[in-house]
Design a protein around this motif. Sequence first.
Motif, mmCIF file in Angstrom:
data_model
loop_
_atom_site.group_PDB
_atom_site.id
_atom_site.type_symbol
_atom_site.label_atom_id
_atom_site.label_comp_id
_atom_site.label_asym_id
_atom_site.label_seq_id
_atom_site.Cartn_x
_atom_site.Cartn_y
_atom_site.Cartn_z
ATOM 1 N N SER A 181 0.836 -0.856 0.234
ATOM 2 C CA SER A 181 -0.301 0.085 -0.644
ATOM 3 C C SER A 181 0.881 1.495 -0.321
ATOM 4 N N ASP A 182 0.313 2.992 0.439
ATOM 5 C CA ASP A 182 0.867 3.776 0.352
ATOM 6 C C ASP A 182 2.242 3.583 1.679
ATOM 7 N N ARG A 183 1.221 2.810 2.592
ATOM 8 C CA ARG A 183 1.701 2.705 3.871
ATOM 9 C C ARG A 183 3.442 1.989 4.266
ATOM 10 N N ILE A 184 2.746 0.886 3.408
ATOM 11 C CA ILE A 184 4.003 -0.768 3.502
ATOM 12 C C ILE A 184 4.323 -0.914 2.471
ATOM 13 N N ILE A 185 5.662 -1.267 2.464
ATOM 14 C CA ILE A 185 6.008 -2.152 1.190
ATOM 15 C C ILE A 185 7.270 -3.666 1.711
ATOM 16 N N THR A 186 7.383 -4.018 1.672
ATOM 17 C CA THR A 186 8.429 -5.719 1.611
ATOM 18 C C THR A 186 9.140 -5.454 0.720
ATOM 19 N N ALA A 187 10.389 -6.503 1.300
ATOM 20 C CA ALA A 187 11.075 -6.686 -0.134
ATOM 21 C C ALA A 187 11.871 -8.091 1.054
ATOM 22 N N ARG A 188 12.421 -9.139 0.237
ATOM 23 C CA ARG A 188 12.851 -10.104 0.841
ATOM 24 C C ARG A 188 14.633 -10.327 0.137
ATOM 25 N N LEU A 189 15.353 -10.880 0.772
ATOM 26 C CA LEU A 189 17.064 -10.126 0.286
ATOM 27 C C LEU A 189 17.648 -11.957 0.693
ATOM 28 N N ARG A 190 18.315 -11.908 -0.118
ATOM 29 C CA ARG A 190 18.973 -13.117 -0.142
ATOM 30 C C ARG A 190 20.439 -13.210 0.228
ATOM 31 N N ALA A 243 3.209 5.184 9.523
ATOM 32 C CA ALA A 243 2.211 4.611 10.110
ATOM 33 C C ALA A 243 1.482 5.783 10.444
ATOM 34 N N PRO A 244 0.122 5.625 10.650
ATOM 35 C CA PRO A 244 -0.355 6.915 10.749
ATOM 36 C C PRO A 244 -0.316 7.990 12.018
ATOM 37 N N THR A 245 -0.578 9.100 11.929
ATOM 38 C CA THR A 245 -0.152 9.996 13.073
ATOM 39 C C THR A 245 -0.815 10.138 14.531
ATOM 40 N N LYS A 246 -0.549 10.657 15.195
ATOM 41 C CA LYS A 246 -1.685 10.426 16.381
ATOM 42 C C LYS A 246 -2.999 11.080 15.991
ATOM 43 N N GLU A 247 -2.731 12.183 15.153
ATOM 44 C CA GLU A 247 -4.990 12.992 14.803
ATOM 45 C C GLU A 247 -4.931 12.022 13.984
ATOM 46 N N SER A 248 -4.688 11.146 13.459
ATOM 47 C CA SER A 248 -5.752 10.160 12.730
ATOM 48 C C SER A 248 -6.366 9.654 13.030
ATOM 49 N N ASP A 249 -7.814 8.697 12.343
ATOM 50 C CA ASP A 249 -9.136 8.527 13.263
ATOM 51 C C ASP A 249 -7.971 6.435 13.048
ATOM 52 N N GLU A 250 -9.502 5.976 14.227
ATOM 53 C CA GLU A 250 -9.475 4.663 14.912
ATOM 54 C C GLU A 250 -9.488 3.838 13.609
ATOM 55 N N GLY A 266 11.030 1.961 9.918
ATOM 56 C CA GLY A 266 10.367 3.277 8.885
ATOM 57 C C GLY A 266 9.797 4.022 10.714
ATOM 58 N N ASP A 267 8.728 5.121 10.236
ATOM 59 C CA ASP A 267 8.017 5.860 10.393
ATOM 60 C C ASP A 267 7.167 5.587 11.026
ATOM 61 N N PHE A 268 7.412 4.911 12.580
ATOM 62 C CA PHE A 268 5.705 3.993 13.809
ATOM 63 C C PHE A 268 5.082 5.981 14.097
ATOM 64 N N ASN A 269 5.199 7.357 13.995
ATOM 65 C CA ASN A 269 4.742 7.675 14.999
ATOM 66 C C ASN A 269 4.495 7.855 16.066
ATOM 67 N N ALA A 270 5.429 7.322 16.861
ATOM 68 C CA ALA A 270 5.080 7.104 17.985
ATOM 69 C C ALA A 270 6.122 7.311 19.303
ATOM 70 N N GLN A 271 6.109 7.512 19.933
ATOM 71 C CA GLN A 271 7.425 8.050 21.387
ATOM 72 C C GLN A 271 7.511 7.017 22.264
ATOM 73 N N LEU A 272 8.402 6.530 22.535
ATOM 74 C CA LEU A 272 8.306 5.641 24.087
ATOM 75 C C LEU A 272 9.069 5.996 24.623
ATOM 76 N N ASN A 273 8.815 5.981 25.912
ATOM 77 C CA ASN A 273 9.697 6.712 27.256
ATOM 78 C C ASN A 273 10.386 5.092 28.045
ATOM 79 N N GLY A 274 11.122 5.393 28.551
ATOM 80 C CA GLY A 274 12.028 4.265 29.318
ATOM 81 C C GLY A 274 11.519 3.011 30.196
ATOM 82 N N ASP A 275 10.104 3.568 30.411
ATOM 83 C CA ASP A 275 9.408 2.084 30.831
ATOM 84 C C ASP A 275 8.962 0.984 30.236
#
Length: 296
Positions: free
Chosen positions: A24-33, A46-53, A80-89
Amino acid sequence: MAHFLEKSSIPQATATLTEWNMVSDRIITARLRSQQVKVTVIQIYAPTKESDEAAKAAFYDQLQDELTTVPRHDLLLVIGDFNAQLNGDCSGFEVTMGPHGSGTRTNDNSERLRSFYASNNLCIGNTFFQHKRIHKMTWRSPGGLYKNKIDYICISKRWCLSLLDVKSRRGADVGSDHNLLVAKSRLKLMRSTPKPQRPRPFNVTKLKETPIAQQFQLELRNCFKILAETGGEESVENDWTRLHLIVIESATTTIGRRRGTYRNIKDNERCTNQSKGRSPVANHRSTRKTMSRALR
């Protein structure tokens, strides 16, 4: 957003590409040997946090479908871009992520990210390595006022220990508001010992045919004659080795070896012996049952 190859190795990497798919316009896959293991790379946005559910759910459902098609033995990378922040917890997600997150607060995207990759046995590589905060940031706002870490390199748990480092490179000119993200890895593979191949047995049933049996005897007689003429005062072990080789060469030339694997040959012999060992009464009963079924 992610960089794994040196410039000099790009042509070799292109030659190892076996397949790719624009999902899709958000996912591309490749396989390497590679020489050791096949590598499946899934690049996502990934969709931003403002995107709908609905958009978020559709994206993760599509990504889940792609993960299920990846062969189990492949080295899997989701980058890639997950549009998410992770803290140390990392409480409850110690296997999925490490304690070196850089986010000050989490949101719905963060919880989706952690839960999704925990359920798919993936590790978030950025969070396992300690760096200065400036080397963790992967995105900067226009003007450089805000900086966040929203790009990640995730690897299958089986290969997590092969990651040596994940670090952001700010100096790379990539023409984007994202910094270049570099991962170093080293594969440690177990040495595989080849199993000895058991030779197939000779097709001794051919010896029941008189012409082939006579040819086999003639072949042995000629070889023994040559052995007697050239033989000298040698040890018993050497004489036995030469005799053994003569018999094998003669059998290979005249009757050959049986087809199929050793297991198939043994199974066929077992079935044949069992069928021959049945009593005439049992065979008669089996014939009557077969005839009665046919007449119904």
